[in-house]
Structure formats: C-alpha cells, structure tokens
Scaffold this motif. Structure first.
Motif, PDB file in Angstrom:
ATOM      1  N   ILE A  69     -40.707  44.148  50.124  1.00 18.79           N
ATOM      2  CA  ILE A  69     -41.541  43.692  48.999  1.00 18.79           C
ATOM      3  C   ILE A  69     -42.997  43.630  49.438  1.00 18.79           C
ATOM      4  O   ILE A  69     -43.907  44.101  48.730  1.00 18.79           O
ATOM      5  N   LYS A  70     -43.234  43.072  50.615  1.00 19.46           N
ATOM      6  CA  LYS A  70     -44.614  42.961  51.097  1.00 19.46           C
ATOM      7  C   LYS A  70     -45.224  44.337  51.349  1.00 19.46           C
ATOM      8  O   LYS A  70     -46.413  44.565  51.073  1.00 19.46           O
ATOM      9  N   LEU A  71     -44.426  45.274  51.848  1.00 16.88           N
ATOM     10  CA  LEU A  71     -44.916  46.630  52.076  1.00 16.88           C
ATOM     11  C   LEU A  71     -45.379  47.283  50.777  1.00 16.88           C
ATOM     12  O   LEU A  71     -46.466  47.862  50.703  1.00 16.88           O
ATOM     13  N   TYR A  72     -44.550  47.190  49.749  1.00 17.81           N
ATOM     14  CA  TYR A  72     -44.839  47.908  48.510  1.00 17.81           C
ATOM     15  C   TYR A  72     -45.814  47.181  47.585  1.00 17.81           C
ATOM     16  O   TYR A  72     -46.325  47.769  46.640  1.00 17.81           O
ATOM     17  N   THR A  73     -46.047  45.921  47.829  1.00 16.59           N
ATOM     18  CA  THR A  73     -47.010  45.176  47.002  1.00 16.59           C
ATOM     19  C   THR A  73     -48.283  44.859  47.775  1.00 16.59           C
ATOM     20  O   THR A  73     -49.124  44.096  47.285  1.00 16.59           O
ATOM     21  N   PHE A  74     -48.428  45.456  48.958  1.00 15.30           N
ATOM     22  CA  PHE A  74     -49.589  45.193  49.817  1.00 15.30           C
ATOM     23  C   PHE A  74     -49.728  43.704  50.109  1.00 15.30           C
ATOM     24  O   PHE A  74     -50.838  43.207  50.316  1.00 15.30           O
ATOM     25  N   ASP A  75     -48.591  43.005  50.096  1.00 19.76           N
ATOM     26  CA  ASP A  75     -48.552  41.565  50.363  1.00 19.76           C
ATOM     27  C   ASP A  75     -49.515  40.797  49.451  1.00 19.76           C
ATOM     28  O   ASP A  75     -50.133  39.808  49.852  1.00 19.76           O
ATOM     29  N   ASP A  76     -49.616  41.259  48.213  1.00 15.32           N
ATOM     30  CA  ASP A  76     -50.504  40.627  47.225  1.00 15.32           C
ATOM     31  C   ASP A  76     -49.867  39.314  46.752  1.00 15.32           C
ATOM     32  O   ASP A  76     -48.776  39.325  46.169  1.00 15.32           O
ATOM     33  N   PRO A  77     -50.516  38.160  46.945  1.00 18.50           N
ATOM     34  CA  PRO A  77     -49.919  36.876  46.558  1.00 18.50           C
ATOM     35  C   PRO A  77     -49.800  36.693  45.051  1.00 18.50           C
ATOM     36  O   PRO A  77     -49.083  35.797  44.594  1.00 18.50           O
ATOM     37  N   GLU A  78     -50.461  37.543  44.269  1.00 17.68           N
ATOM     38  CA  GLU A  78     -50.414  37.424  42.815  1.00 17.68           C
ATOM     39  C   GLU A  78     -49.265  38.232  42.193  1.00 17.68           C
ATOM     40  O   GLU A  78     -49.001  38.112  40.996  1.00 17.68           O
ATOM     41  N   ILE A  79     -48.622  39.056  43.000  1.00 16.79           N
ATOM     42  CA  ILE A  79     -47.553  39.919  42.494  1.00 16.79           C
ATOM     43  C   ILE A  79     -46.344  39.081  42.071  1.00 16.79           C
ATOM     44  O   ILE A  79     -45.992  38.088  42.712  1.00 16.79           O
ATOM     45  N   LYS A  80     -45.688  39.503  40.981  1.00 16.57           N
ATOM     46  CA  LYS A  80     -44.443  38.889  40.540  1.00 16.57           C
ATOM     47  C   LYS A  80     -43.353  39.962  40.517  1.00 16.57           C
ATOM     48  O   LYS A  80     -43.626  41.143  40.312  1.00 16.57           O
ATOM     49  N   ILE A  81     -42.115  39.530  40.697  1.00 16.45           N
ATOM     50  CA  ILE A  81     -40.994  40.462  40.749  1.00 16.45           C
ATOM     51  C   ILE A  81     -39.810  39.850  40.015  1.00 16.45           C
ATOM     52  O   ILE A  81     -39.657  38.623  39.965  1.00 16.45           O
ATOM     53  N   LEU A  82     -38.973  40.709  39.417  1.00 14.28           N
ATOM     54  CA  LEU A  82     -37.793  40.252  38.693  1.00 14.28           C
ATOM     55  C   LEU A  82     -36.777  41.380  38.620  1.00 14.28           C
ATOM     56  O   LEU A  82     -37.076  42.530  38.943  1.00 14.28           O
ATOM     57  N   HIS A  83     -35.561  41.043  38.207  1.00 14.30           N
ATOM     58  CA  HIS A  83     -34.558  42.059  37.922  1.00 14.30           C
ATOM     59  C   HIS A  83     -34.792  42.614  36.520  1.00 14.30           C
ATOM     60  O   HIS A  83     -35.305  41.910  35.644  1.00 14.30           O
ATOM     61  N   ASP A  84     -34.377  43.858  36.309  1.00 12.98           N
ATOM     62  CA  ASP A  84     -34.603  44.479  35.007  1.00 12.98           C
ATOM     63  C   ASP A  84     -33.398  44.334  34.078  1.00 12.98           C
ATOM     64  O   ASP A  84     -33.216  45.124  33.158  1.00 12.98           O
ATOM     65  N   HIS A  85     -32.551  43.344  34.347  1.00 11.28           N
ATOM     66  CA  HIS A  85     -31.435  43.042  33.439  1.00 11.28           C
ATOM     67  C   HIS A  85     -31.340  41.523  33.315  1.00 11.28           C
ATOM     68  O   HIS A  85     -32.186  40.801  33.828  1.00 11.28           O
ATOM     69  N   GLY A  86     -30.339  41.028  32.646  1.00 12.64           N
ATOM     70  CA  GLY A  86     -30.306  39.614  32.301  1.00 12.64           C
ATOM     71  C   GLY A  86     -29.771  38.674  33.354  1.00 12.64           C
ATOM     72  O   GLY A  86     -29.645  37.481  33.099  1.00 12.64           O
ATOM     73  N   PHE A  87     -29.472  39.170  34.559  1.00 13.06           N
ATOM     74  CA  PHE A  87     -28.882  38.322  35.579  1.00 13.06           C
ATOM     75  C   PHE A  87     -29.664  38.464  36.880  1.00 13.06           C
ATOM     76  O   PHE A  87     -30.585  39.258  36.987  1.00 13.06           O
ATOM     77  N   GLY A  88     -29.306  37.707  37.873  1.00 12.65           N
ATOM     78  CA  GLY A  88     -30.108  37.694  39.085  1.00 12.65           C
ATOM     79  C   GLY A  88     -31.338  36.847  38.861  1.00 12.65           C
ATOM     80  O   GLY A  88     -31.253  35.647  38.611  1.00 12.65           O
ATOM     81  N   ILE A  89     -32.517  37.467  38.928  1.00 15.83           N
ATOM     82  CA  ILE A  89     -33.791  36.805  38.646  1.00 15.83           C
ATOM     83  C   ILE A  89     -34.376  37.468  37.405  1.00 15.83           C
ATOM     84  O   ILE A  89     -35.059  38.488  37.487  1.00 15.83           O
ATOM     85  N   PRO A  90     -34.112  36.932  36.213  1.00 19.14           N
ATOM     86  CA  PRO A  90     -34.520  37.608  34.973  1.00 19.14           C
ATOM     87  C   PRO A  90     -35.940  37.281  34.520  1.00 19.14           C
ATOM     88  O   PRO A  90     -36.380  37.780  33.495  1.00 19.14           O
ATOM     89  N   HIS A  91     -36.641  36.430  35.284  1.00 18.06           N
ATOM     90  CA  HIS A  91     -38.001  36.062  34.915  1.00 18.06           C
ATOM     91  C   HIS A  91     -38.904  36.269  36.120  1.00 18.06           C
ATOM     92  O   HIS A  91     -38.463  36.179  37.264  1.00 18.06           O
ATOM     93  N   PRO A  92     -40.178  36.568  35.915  1.00 16.47           N
ATOM     94  CA  PRO A  92     -41.069  36.887  37.043  1.00 16.47           C
ATOM     95  C   PRO A  92     -41.229  35.714  38.004  1.00 16.47           C
ATOM     96  O   PRO A  92     -41.468  34.579  37.587  1.00 16.47           O
ATOM     97  N   VAL A  93     -41.079  36.011  39.289  1.00 17.89           N
ATOM     98  CA  VAL A  93     -41.281  35.006  40.345  1.00 17.89           C
ATOM     99  C   VAL A  93     -42.100  35.651  41.456  1.00 17.89           C
ATOM    100  O   VAL A  93     -42.199  36.874  41.565  1.00 17.89           O
ATOM    101  N   SER A  94     -42.654  34.829  42.308  1.00 15.17           N
ATOM    102  CA  SER A  94     -43.357  35.351  43.483  1.00 15.17           C
ATOM    103  C   SER A  94     -42.323  35.946  44.438  1.00 15.17           C
ATOM    104  O   SER A  94     -41.154  35.544  44.442  1.00 15.17           O
ATOM    105  N   PRO A  95     -42.712  36.911  45.259  1.00 15.32           N
ATOM    106  CA  PRO A  95     -41.750  37.551  46.175  1.00 15.32           C
ATOM    107  C   PRO A  95     -40.978  36.573  47.051  1.00 15.32           C
ATOM    108  O   PRO A  95     -39.795  36.786  47.320  1.00 15.32           O
ATOM    109  N   LYS A  96     -41.617  35.490  47.490  1.00 14.30           N
ATOM    110  CA  LYS A  96     -40.924  34.554  48.369  1.00 14.30           C
ATOM    111  C   LYS A  96     -39.781  33.842  47.661  1.00 14.30           C
ATOM    112  O   LYS A  96     -38.892  33.290  48.320  1.00 14.30           O
ATOM    113  N   ASN A  97     -39.788  33.857  46.317  1.00 15.08           N
ATOM    114  CA  ASN A  97     -38.730  33.196  45.548  1.00 15.08           C
ATOM    115  C   ASN A  97     -37.708  34.165  44.970  1.00 15.08           C
ATOM    116  O   ASN A  97     -36.837  33.759  44.203  1.00 15.08           O
TER     117      ASN A  97
END
Length: 277
Positions: free
Chosen positions: A33-61
């Motif tokens: 995640i850090k490699l592909y987001t240039f370790d940007d602290p503002e980046i959010k990530i989520l799963h693209d379906h309704g399970f797992g992490i369905p809402h944007p969170v910081s990479p550490k979460n």
C-alpha cells in the motif's frame, strides 16, 4: 505463553504457538500500500464490494484482527517477496509510460517462489478469515482448511498438483500477464483477489490474485491438468504454468526477468512474454 496456546482469533492456531496478543493483519500488505500510494498519509483505501472494509480508511486501518502477533511476524518473508516483485515491475512500468517512455536495458531479480506462493495464499486466507469475500452480492463464509494452514506455516510440502500458476499463453483472460501497457496497473488497479470455493461447504480452495498487472492462480486441489475439462474456457487457470522458474518480458531483444527461487528442483520451466511496441 505455552507452545500449545491457540489464540481463538488467530486463523492459523492449529499447531498452537500463538501469542496472547492479536494483531491487525492487512488485507493487502501494508508495504505494498505504501509503495503504490507513495506513503501519502491522506490516501484512503477500501474494498470494492460490500464486505471487508466497505468504507474509506487510512492504509494503517485496512486490516482484520485474524492473526496473533507471533504468526503475523512469522509470515513477513511472504510480504517481502511480494514487495520485491511489485517494486521491480512498477519501476519498469513508470519508466516505460505505456510505450511512450524507455524500456531500458536487460534487468533481472530473484524472488523466493515459496514465499511468494505463501503470500498469495495468505492474502486469500486473510480475506476468508475475515468473511470479506462476496459472491453474487452476498457475503460468503469461507472456512480455511487444515491443509491451507499447514502450507501457510510451512508445516507440509505442497503437493505437486497444487500451488501457484501463471499465464503460459495469451488464451487465458483470467490470468493477466502484461504489467506495462495499462497505467492503472501502477496507480488504481494494482491488486485484486478472487477466491475459489469448494463445492458443498464453500471452504477456501484457492483463487486468482492480481499484483502489479500480473495474475496468479493458486489451487489447493488437483487441477486435473491432463483432462479435457482443464482446457475449458470457463477454467480460470487453463493454459497456465505451475510454479514458474521465471517470468520474463521481452521487447526488441531486451529482457526484464524475475527468477523465482524454489526450495525443491521441480520447477525448471519459465515463460517469456514477447511485447510489441
């Protein structure tokens, strides 16, 4: 803790040896995640379906509490293998710029095939343990078999008919093999995971994982490669090569090559993908 302690939340607790503390296992390696987001602290990530992490969170979460700290730490070589693989291809892709940049000179690296194979299994198993897989819009509870735990912890040898595979020729649309001509492979679409479920009890029996624009099949069963059904158009791993000795991309005689190092001597065949500019 005693050597036979099994943390109830650790999905590889079969052999004991757990610590008392559960840790957050990232759904996709935090280092990636850090490699592909240039370790940007503002980046959010989520799963693209309704399970797992369905809402944007910081990479550490972007994690699930499914491994104890001892077993999480023991699997770090798998994350390192995936990072080496992705870093190599990402650098080349950025330099190549979808054919508008430079291909450069011959390059070669070595990656542990055993650790990379284990990384693919870990990614799939983490999603299964966190009930993060979906099928037809519904959550799928996918048990992790004892065999998967044995293999993940290197407690057993992989059967010759199981394991990692890659595209051997262009006829398989499920296994991608071109990491250089779609810029999304190093920006927004650099990973995905699609499981195989066992008939009857939906136990995890493999899947297809994409990283850096390359698809990897993984099976925890005999694929029946000698049968006619194996070459069916519906088979995600048809026309694939098991446990490659290398993957190589060639353009005008210049080669970018990843050698996979395996603990046994059964893996003598590799694959070369010839590119056209």
């Amino acid at each position: 803790m005693t050597d036979d302690y099994r943390h109830p939340k650790c999905y590889v607790n079969l052999h004991g040896g757990c610590s008392s503390k559960i840790s957050g296992e990232h759904f996709i390696s935090h280092s990636l995640i850090k490699l592909y987001t240039f370790d940007d602290p503002e980046i959010k990530i989520l799963h693209d379906h309704g399970f797992g992490i369905p809402h944007p969170v910081s990479p550490k979460n972007f994690y699930a509490n499914v491994l104890c700290t001892t077993h999480n730490n023991s699997l770090s070589p798998a994350d390192s293998a995936a990072l080496d693989f992705a870093t190599f291809l990402r650098k080349i892709a950025i330099q190549y710029l979808n054919g508008n940049g430079e291909w450069g000179e011959d390059e070669v690296i070595e990656v542990s095939g055993d650790d990379f194979q284990r990384w693919v299994l870990k990614l799939l198993a983490t999603h299964a343990a966190a009930s993060a897989f979906a099928s037809r819009g519904s959550k799928v509870v996918s048990p992790i078999t004892e065999e998967a735990v044995h293999l993940l912890l290197d407690k057993a040898a992989w059967p010759i008919t199981w394991g990692l595979c890659v595209a051997k020729e262009p006829g398989n649309t499920y296994l991608k093999f071109d990491p250089f001509t779609d810029i999304a492979s190093v920006t927004s679409n650099w990973w995905s995971a699609h499981p195989f479920f066992r008939n009857g009890d939906t136990a995890l029996c493999g899947g297809v994982v994409e990283l850096a624009g390359v698809g990897f099949g993984l099976t925890l069963f005999n694929q029946g490669r000698e049968s006619l059904e194996f070459d069916s158009l519906d088979n995600p791993i048809r026309r694939s090569l098991q446990r490659p000795a290398y993957m190589e991309w060639e353009l005008n005689g210049v080669k970018k090559r990843i050698n996979f190092i395996w603990d046994d001597s059964r893996h003598s065949f590799g694959v070369t993908y010839t590119m056209v500019r």
